[in-house]
Scaffold this motif. Structure first.
Motif, short mmCIF file in Angstrom:
data_model
loop_
_atom_site.label_atom_id
_atom_site.label_comp_id
_atom_site.label_asym_id
_atom_site.label_seq_id
_atom_site.Cartn_x
_atom_site.Cartn_y
_atom_site.Cartn_z
N SER A 226 0.82 -1.21 0.00
CA SER A 226 0.00 0.00 0.00
C SER A 226 0.85 1.26 0.00
N HIS B 71 -6.47 3.63 1.41
CA HIS B 71 -6.92 2.59 2.34
C HIS B 71 -5.97 1.40 2.22
N LYS C 27 -8.01 -2.73 3.05
CA LYS C 27 -9.27 -3.22 2.47
C LYS C 27 -9.07 -3.89 1.11
N SER D 170 -5.95 -4.82 9.38
CA SER D 170 -5.58 -3.60 10.08
C SER D 170 -5.37 -3.88 11.58
#
Length: 292
Positions: free
Chosen positions: A244, A251, A254, A266
């Motif tokens: 990410s 986000h 997800k 998370s």
């Protein structure tokens, strides 16, 4: 008429997948004012040849031979200026194999493998060796062992050199195409995990680039599923966080929860950080992305 995707030969399709344009060669005849015929061999990519012939056509507008050659190139060759999607890859292979007929699928798989070995691998090797011969020093060397004599020796890390020259996802679409064909030969259907659809956040060139790094490092399989190196939830959470950050996702977790069909990444990552960031096997994950 310009060649379209479905008109491509297997070799041209492999080149398109790998981003390795074909070098065309042809003889250009020019009729001089003296009455003599001048001949010259022209070599280059589609764009290079078209640019040259266009310049010559503008310089010698009365020379119809040049315009005829330009038209011939545009009508009979492929310019490789195409952005592929996995749907494009699927559609081409479905048409070429007549609906993934098992025997035809095997033939196409072997032909693609042959062209990759005969042309793509050799041309990439030649590009790197020429760069090194011209003074390029950005490549890595690795230490290897001769299993017969037991002696160690150093050699060029061509995989690393390819990533530097051609991009870290240089064989992404080729690998996906080969996995699709292999899956079809093994009797998989259209809903196979090999054709898993990426979440939209991961369906970008930047995302695919970093997913390919994870695949190359053994953290993901070719269908984006996790491997033995990333089988636990803390490992998945760490990988999701790194990817990410590299991709620049708003986000972090997800999209990867959707991709890997898990939940709570998370929370798992937060818990790991509370425990001083310790993740069993985490160093292996981190090392894959170091220096990239």
């Amino acid at each position: 008429m310009k060649k379209e995707l479905y008109d491509l030969t297997i070799e041209e399709f492999v080149r398109l997948l790998c981003g390795m344009e074909e070098i065309y060669s042809f003889e250009l005849k020019m009729y001089l004012d003296s009455g003599d015929v001048g001949k010259d061999e022209i070599r280059g990519t589609y764009d290079e040849i078209c640019d040259l012939l266009t310049c010559l056509s503008l310089k010698y507008p009365e020379n119809k031979t040049i315009q005829l050659q330009l038209d011939k190139i545009k009508n009979s060759t492929f310019d490789y200026n195409m952005q592929l999607s996995m749907l494009d890859v699927y559609n081409y292979l479905e048409k070429k194999t007549q609906g993934f007929d098992k025997d035809r699928t095997g033939i196409v798989w072997h032909e693609m493998s042959m062209y990759h070995c005969m042309y793509i691998d050799e041309e990439r090797l030649d590009v790197i060796n020429k760069k090194i011969g011209n003074g390029w020093k950005e490549y890595k060397v690795i230490e290897e062992k001769d299993h017969i004599t037991g002696n160690t020796f150093t050699s060029i890390d061509y995989k690393d050199a390819y990533e530097k020259e051609f991009g870290i996802a240089y064989d992404f679409f080729y690998d996906q195409a080969m996995n699709l064909l292999k899956n079809k030969m093994e009797g998989g259907d259209i809903n196979s995990s090999k054709l898993k659809t990426l979440p939209k956040e991961l369906s970008t060139d930047e995302a695919r680039k970093w997913l390919q790094v994870a695949i190359n490092g053994g953290l993901l399989n070719a269908d984006y599923s996790t491997t033995d190196k990333t089988r636990t939830k803390p490992q998945k959470a760490l990988l999701a966080e790194i990817l990410s950050d590299k991709i620049g996702l708003a986000h972090k977790y997800k999209p990867f929860e959707t991709l890997w069909n898990v939940s709570g990444l998370s929370k798992s990552r937060y818990k790991s950080k509370e425990e001083k960031g310790i993740v069993k096997g985490g160093n292996i994950i981190i090392e894959v992305f170091e220096g990239k």
